[in-house]
Motif scaffolding. Sequence first.
Motif, mmCIF file in Angstrom:
data_model
loop_
_atom_site.group_PDB
_atom_site.id
_atom_site.type_symbol
_atom_site.label_atom_id
_atom_site.label_comp_id
_atom_site.label_asym_id
_atom_site.label_seq_id
_atom_site.Cartn_x
_atom_site.Cartn_y
_atom_site.Cartn_z
ATOM 1 N N GLN A 258 0.776 -1.231 0.052
ATOM 2 C CA GLN A 258 0.085 0.050 -0.060
ATOM 3 C C GLN A 258 0.873 1.438 0.031
ATOM 4 O OE1 GLN A 258 -3.184 0.042 3.081
ATOM 5 N NE2 GLN A 258 -3.306 -2.260 2.949
ATOM 6 N N ARG A 259 2.104 1.164 0.416
ATOM 7 C CA ARG A 259 3.008 2.379 0.662
ATOM 8 C C ARG A 259 2.346 3.357 1.358
ATOM 9 N NH1 ARG A 259 4.494 4.732 -3.946
ATOM 10 N NH2 ARG A 259 6.483 5.456 -3.220
ATOM 11 N N PRO A 260 1.970 3.321 2.380
ATOM 12 C CA PRO A 260 1.434 4.507 3.194
ATOM 13 C C PRO A 260 2.558 5.583 3.485
ATOM 14 C CG PRO A 260 1.811 2.466 4.887
ATOM 15 C CD PRO A 260 1.792 2.162 3.523
ATOM 16 N N THR A 261 1.885 6.608 3.945
ATOM 17 C CA THR A 261 3.019 7.856 4.123
ATOM 18 C C THR A 261 4.212 7.414 4.870
ATOM 19 O OG1 THR A 261 1.258 9.228 3.897
ATOM 20 C CG2 THR A 261 3.210 10.194 4.867
ATOM 21 N N PHE A 262 4.236 6.550 5.959
ATOM 22 C CA PHE A 262 5.349 6.578 6.928
ATOM 23 C C PHE A 262 6.436 5.532 6.235
ATOM 24 C CE2 PHE A 262 2.973 2.777 8.201
ATOM 25 C CZ PHE A 262 3.681 1.775 8.606
ATOM 26 N N ILE A 263 5.845 4.577 5.218
ATOM 27 C CA ILE A 263 6.887 3.833 4.375
ATOM 28 C C ILE A 263 7.242 4.827 3.287
ATOM 29 C CG2 ILE A 263 6.966 2.063 2.868
ATOM 30 C CD1 ILE A 263 6.763 1.252 5.402
ATOM 31 N N ARG A 264 6.839 5.548 2.828
ATOM 32 C CA ARG A 264 7.155 6.407 1.880
ATOM 33 C C ARG A 264 8.283 7.665 2.391
ATOM 34 N NH1 ARG A 264 2.779 9.892 -0.188
ATOM 35 N NH2 ARG A 264 4.227 10.879 -1.671
ATOM 36 N N GLN A 265 7.973 7.753 3.613
ATOM 37 C CA GLN A 265 8.806 8.634 4.323
ATOM 38 C C GLN A 265 10.334 7.835 4.292
ATOM 39 O OE1 GLN A 265 8.891 11.683 6.437
ATOM 40 N NE2 GLN A 265 6.945 11.966 7.174
ATOM 41 N N LEU A 266 10.193 6.463 4.505
ATOM 42 C CA LEU A 266 11.453 5.659 4.654
ATOM 43 C C LEU A 266 12.108 5.383 3.281
ATOM 44 C CD1 LEU A 266 10.456 3.093 7.468
ATOM 45 C CD2 LEU A 266 11.575 4.878 7.681
ATOM 46 N N GLU A 267 11.470 5.415 2.297
ATOM 47 C CA GLU A 267 11.868 5.320 0.930
ATOM 48 C C GLU A 267 12.498 6.377 0.428
ATOM 49 O OE1 GLU A 267 8.016 2.679 -0.926
ATOM 50 O OE2 GLU A 267 8.283 4.655 -1.356
ATOM 51 N N ILE A 268 12.266 7.599 0.796
ATOM 52 C CA ILE A 268 12.981 8.813 0.543
ATOM 53 C C ILE A 268 14.372 9.114 1.015
ATOM 54 C CG2 ILE A 268 10.807 9.934 -0.562
ATOM 55 C CD1 ILE A 268 10.829 11.536 1.992
ATOM 56 N N ILE A 269 14.492 8.174 2.169
ATOM 57 C CA ILE A 269 15.992 8.071 2.857
ATOM 58 C C ILE A 269 16.670 7.089 2.487
ATOM 59 C CG2 ILE A 269 15.324 9.848 4.585
ATOM 60 C CD1 ILE A 269 15.161 7.377 6.782
ATOM 61 N N ASP A 270 16.059 6.070 1.616
ATOM 62 C CA ASP A 270 16.879 4.982 1.127
ATOM 63 C C ASP A 270 16.921 3.900 2.364
ATOM 64 O OD1 ASP A 270 16.796 5.770 -1.428
ATOM 65 O OD2 ASP A 270 18.849 6.863 -1.030
ATOM 66 N N SER A 271 15.904 3.980 3.119
ATOM 67 C CA SER A 271 16.310 2.974 4.169
ATOM 68 C C SER A 271 16.107 1.637 3.660
ATOM 69 C CB SER A 271 14.953 3.168 5.369
ATOM 70 O OG SER A 271 13.933 2.475 4.894
ATOM 71 N N SER A 272 16.736 0.529 4.721
ATOM 72 C CA SER A 272 16.743 -0.873 3.921
ATOM 73 C C SER A 272 15.030 -1.576 4.090
ATOM 74 C CB SER A 272 17.627 -1.607 5.091
ATOM 75 O OG SER A 272 17.040 -2.048 6.275
ATOM 76 N N TYR A 273 14.969 -2.599 3.496
ATOM 77 C CA TYR A 273 13.805 -3.406 3.593
ATOM 78 C C TYR A 273 13.526 -3.882 5.006
ATOM 79 C CZ TYR A 273 10.328 -6.973 2.389
ATOM 80 O OH TYR A 273 9.096 -7.781 2.423
ATOM 81 N N ASP A 274 14.515 -4.438 5.581
ATOM 82 C CA ASP A 274 14.326 -4.913 6.966
ATOM 83 C C ASP A 274 14.048 -3.909 7.714
ATOM 84 O OD1 ASP A 274 15.147 -7.339 6.185
ATOM 85 O OD2 ASP A 274 17.129 -7.186 6.963
ATOM 86 N N ASP A 275 14.178 -2.504 7.744
ATOM 87 C CA ASP A 275 13.770 -1.374 8.663
ATOM 88 C C ASP A 275 12.295 -1.137 8.280
ATOM 89 O OD1 ASP A 275 16.158 -0.640 9.679
ATOM 90 O OD2 ASP A 275 16.805 0.773 8.316
ATOM 91 N N ARG A 276 11.933 -1.337 6.833
ATOM 92 C CA ARG A 276 10.484 -0.960 6.619
ATOM 93 C C ARG A 276 9.509 -1.981 6.997
ATOM 94 N NH1 ARG A 276 11.773 0.647 0.103
ATOM 95 N NH2 ARG A 276 13.568 1.695 0.423
ATOM 96 N N VAL A 277 9.941 -3.270 7.094
ATOM 97 C CA VAL A 277 9.452 -4.450 7.627
ATOM 98 C C VAL A 277 9.171 -4.294 9.352
ATOM 99 C CG1 VAL A 277 9.424 -7.043 8.346
ATOM 100 C CG2 VAL A 277 10.044 -6.005 6.048
#
Length: 387
Positions: A258-277
Motif C-alpha cells: 500500500q506504501r502508506p505515508t510512513f513507508i514513503r518517508q522511509l523510501e525517500i531516505i533509502d532505508s533498508s527493506y528490513d527497516d521497513r518491515v
Amino acid sequence: MNVAVKAVKHAAPGPYLGFALQPVRLCYHLLTCPSEAQVSLELLDDVAVHYADGTLALEQTKSALKQNPLSDWAADLWKAIANWLESAASGTIDPKKCQFRIYVSPIHAGSLAQALNDCNSDADIEELTAAVALGFKKKKPSACAPYVQRFLSAGDDERAAIITRLAIVSEADPLESLRALIKTTVVPELVDVLCESAIGIAKEQADELIRQGKAAKIDGDRFKANFIAFVQRNNLPGLLTSLTEKPNESEVTAILIQRPTFIRQLEIIDSSYDDRVRAVSDFLRSSSDKTRWAETGLVFEGSLRDFDDSLVWRHGLISTEVADVSPLNDSARQGRAIYRRCAQVQIPIDGRAVPEHFVHGCFNALADAKRLGWHPEYEALLGPNEE
C-alpha cells in the motif's frame, strides 16, 4: 495514504470477548485442571481433560443464543449422548473411566435434561428410559429421532455407563468463571484484558498444534505457569505491557504494498527493506496498544497525546544535532541517522515503562501523519496529503 489500524485480534465484539465458546472452555479447564493433566480441543470431544491417572472428562459445548439445546427433544442433547454411546461401543473411550458434561450458555433448561443430570442408579436409568420411550412415541420428533433411537436401543449397562456419569451445566456467562480466577489478584481494569489474553493464548496454542498436524492437546501445568508469568508482568505498576501480538508476514506485506505515508518517508531516505518491515510491525502493534490501553483505562488519552508531543520534541532535538554534524549534500544519509536515533529513544508514559516496539511504532505513526519526517525536505518530497 493513512493505514487503517486493526485492534488486537482477540478484541473483536461478541458474547465471549470475541471468541467462540470452545476456546473459552479450553482456557478455563487449562487454568483449573489438576497437576499433570492435559486439555484437548476437538480431539475426543469439543473439549476434554486428560488426567494423569488415565481418566477423562469429556465436554460438549453448546452456545445457545437462539435455541434451547436442552429442550426435551433437542437434537443437540440427544446427539451428544448418542455420540458417547458410539464412542464407547467402538472402544474409543472406556465410559467407566470418563466423566461426561454438556455445557450450555446462556442458561437453558429442560425436564428430560434435568432427569438425565439427576440419574444416579440403575433404577433411575430404567425410569428415565421408560419416560423417554413413551414421550418419543407420542411426540414423534424427527430431528432427534436417530439419536433417541440409539439411546433406546442401547443395553442397560451401556446407558448406565454414560448417564450415571453425566452432568449438564448451564451458565449465563462462561467468562464469569474465568474472571473469578483472575480478579482477586489484579486491578479491575485488567480483568477482561487478561481474560482475552488467556483465551487467545490457549486458542493460538491449539491452532498451532493443528497446523502442525498434531493433536491439539495442551499441558495444563505449563499453561498455568506461563499465564502466571504473563499476569505478573502485566500487573507491575511501573510497566505497560503490549496487548498485541506481532502481525504475520502477510499483514506486513499488505501494508508495504500500500506504501502508506510512513513507508514513503522511509523510501525517500533509502532505508533498508528490513527497516521497513520492522516499521510496519511496530506501527501496527503500537497503534493497537494505544487503543487497548485507552479502552481499558490503563492509560489516559490525554497522556497519549502528551507522549506524542514529547516524541515530536525529541525528534526536533535529534534533527538539529544530526544536521549540525552531517554533510549538507547528503540529505538521505542525514535522514537515516535521524531515524536510527529516534528508533533508540525510550521514554515512559506517566512514569511507566513501555515495550521496546512502542516508541518506534509511535514515531512511525507521527511520520504517517506528517507531524515529523526523516528527510530534511520530506514535506516537499511527499507532496500534498492524499484525499
